[in-house]
Design an enzyme around this catalytic site. Structure first.
Site, mmCIF file in Angstrom:
data_model
loop_
_atom_site.group_PDB
_atom_site.id
_atom_site.type_symbol
_atom_site.label_atom_id
_atom_site.label_comp_id
_atom_site.label_asym_id
_atom_site.label_seq_id
_atom_site.Cartn_x
_atom_site.Cartn_y
_atom_site.Cartn_z
ATOM 1 N N GLY A 1 12.762 18.084 -11.760
ATOM 2 C CA GLY A 1 13.642 17.140 -11.070
ATOM 3 C C GLY A 1 13.610 15.733 -11.612
ATOM 4 C CB ALA B 1 -0.924 -0.005 1.213
ATOM 5 C CB ALA B 2 2.964 2.961 -1.475
ATOM 6 C CE1 TYR C 1 6.406 6.019 -4.620
ATOM 7 C CE2 TYR C 1 7.993 6.290 -6.386
ATOM 8 C CZ TYR C 1 7.252 5.475 -5.554
ATOM 9 O OH TYR C 1 7.373 4.105 -5.667
ATOM 10 C CB ALA D 1 11.443 12.230 -0.149
ATOM 11 C CG ASN E 1 6.819 -3.744 -11.045
ATOM 12 O OD1 ASN E 1 6.226 -4.679 -10.526
ATOM 13 N ND2 ASN E 1 8.066 -3.428 -10.695
ATOM 14 C CG ASP F 1 11.910 16.236 -18.270
ATOM 15 O OD1 ASP F 1 11.060 15.425 -17.860
ATOM 16 O OD2 ASP F 1 13.127 15.977 -18.365
ATOM 17 N NE ARG F 2 9.043 12.633 -13.383
ATOM 18 C CZ ARG F 2 8.621 11.367 -13.395
ATOM 19 N NH1 ARG F 2 7.394 11.074 -13.782
ATOM 20 N NH2 ARG F 2 9.434 10.394 -13.037
ATOM 21 C CB THR G 1 10.485 2.361 -5.529
ATOM 22 O OG1 THR G 1 10.906 2.869 -6.787
ATOM 23 C CG2 THR G 1 10.621 3.483 -4.504
ATOM 24 C CG ASP G 2 14.339 1.701 -9.304
ATOM 25 O OD1 ASP G 2 13.330 2.418 -9.122
ATOM 26 O OD2 ASP G 2 14.678 1.295 -10.437
ATOM 27 C CD GLU G 3 10.749 6.518 -8.966
ATOM 28 O OE1 GLU G 3 10.693 7.733 -8.676
ATOM 29 O OE2 GLU G 3 9.871 5.931 -9.605
ATOM 30 C CE LYS H 1 7.602 2.648 -1.314
ATOM 31 N NZ LYS H 1 6.602 1.710 -0.688
#
Length: 354
Positions: free
Chosen positions: A291, A80-81, A158, A160, A188, A288-289, A132-134, A162
């Site tokens: 960051g 859940a996230a 996001y 940060a 994924n 681009d978004r 996540t790898d982020e 996680k």
């Protein structure tokens, strides 16, 4: 029984479906059914006594205590996230609430439940945190892929949030002895993916003849992991992972976003040709978004070395299965394209100049 949080979302629902396809062990499925939670993902389990669904929020401590006491799961698999970077930029508060406060609440409930167990039941209990790898930040073109020992350098609200949840899980193991394992996955893709993310958005927009928005120059690189491979990796870590350890789950498939879009277009040209011409004609470059990380890549050697896991799908086989699934399930796509979804697309893409 196992408790799965977020089990009506993209990865969570795939995990529940694949778990029950290869195991008779029941699943208690908890999901708040926010915009990305979709019970239609679980329609094939209707009437299956092994699957119990509860609508609820991981921030609700009383509910967590009640569920753990009444169902006594041997493991919690925590999906859940809030998980979309663009949404976190527009509204970071929801990410702090679910990903940080929610994980804290769940950890405390799990700790109380685990402390009440005795003997073998206590020794067998696991808290599996899916991340996540982020959290590792961004890689330069020549950098080696992320290993489990990389420093955390999150760059979005996001990632940060996680990263904060990962730190909480680690601390609850080291301070209280809670038996935890953590997995950090790469991007994924696959069935039931909500069409705000790159691959399903490109498929859905292309079939509708809409622009295919590509951020910046489209050269942002990600490591792509077919969702059923991710689920098998989680099962392997839950079954045999060492307590307190982190395992990176990756697909060994580094691809630039623009190449992903072109691959989707080529598959659609083959499987559902458009009389108006190649789908690539719809590619549109937008601002681009903020960051935007340039590259992620996962070093998945630890999980292979310790647990013998490797992805079963190549990118070519996985992306073909994914495109075909969306072609075969137009009713699912139509259902998720609700008013809230359209409002989100307007919020995110309106005003991004070509």
């Amino acid at each position: 029984m196992i408790l799965v949080t977020g089990g009506a979302g993209f990865i969570g629902s795939n995990f529940v479906l694949t778990w029950l396809a290869q195991s008779q062990e029941p699943v208690l499925n908890l999901d708040a059914l926010t915009y990305a939670g979709n019970l239609a993902n679980l329609a094939s389990l209707q009437g299956d006594a092994r699957h119990t669904f509860v609508q609820g929020d991981i921030c609700d401590r009383a509910l967590m205590d009640q569920l753990l006491a009444s169902h006594r799961p041997r493991a919690i698999v925590h999906f859940a996230a809030e998980s979309h970077v663009d949404r976190s930029i527009h509204g970071p508060g929801a990410f702090m609430k679910t990903n940080v406060d929610g994980t804290f609440t769940l950890l405390e409930a799990a700790r109380a439940h685990w402390s009440s167990l005795q003997g073998d039941e206590k020794a067998a209990f696991r808290f599996h945190h899916v991340s996540t790898d982020e959290v590792y930040g961004s890689l330069k073109p020549s950098d080696p892929p992320f290993a489990e020992t990389n420093a955390y350098e999150p760059n979005s609200p996001y990632s940060a949030s996680k990263a904060a949840s990962d730190h909480l899980v680690r601390a609850w193991h080291h301070t209280y002895g809670l038996p935890v394992v953590t997995t950090n996955c790469s991007n994924n893709y696959g069935p039931y993916h909500f069409p705000e993310k790159l691959i399903p958005l490109m498929i859905v927009n292309a079939l509708a003849g809409k622009p295919l928005p590509v951020y910046g120059d489209g050269q942002q690189i990600r490591d792509w992991l077919y969702v059923e491979d991710h689920c098998s990796g989680i099962r392997a870590v839950l079954a045999g992972g060492r307590l307190g350890e982190t395992y990176n789950i990756g697909g060994w498939n580094e691809k630039a976003n623009l190449d992903i879009v072109k691959t989707v277009c080529a598959l659609l040209d083959e499987l559902r040709p458009d009389p108006a011409g190649p789908y690539s004609r719809l590619i549109t470059y937008v601002t681009d978004r903020p960051g935007h990380d340039r590259r992620y890549a996962i070093d998945a050697r630890k999980i292979e070395r310790e647990l013998g896991w490797r992805p079963a799908e190549t990118f070519d086989t996985g992306i073909r299965k994914t495109v075909q699934w969306y072609l075969d399930h137009p009713e699912w796509v139509a259902q998720v394209q609700s008013g809230s979804y359209r409002d989100w697309l307007a919020t995110n893409y309106t005003g991004r100049s070509e």
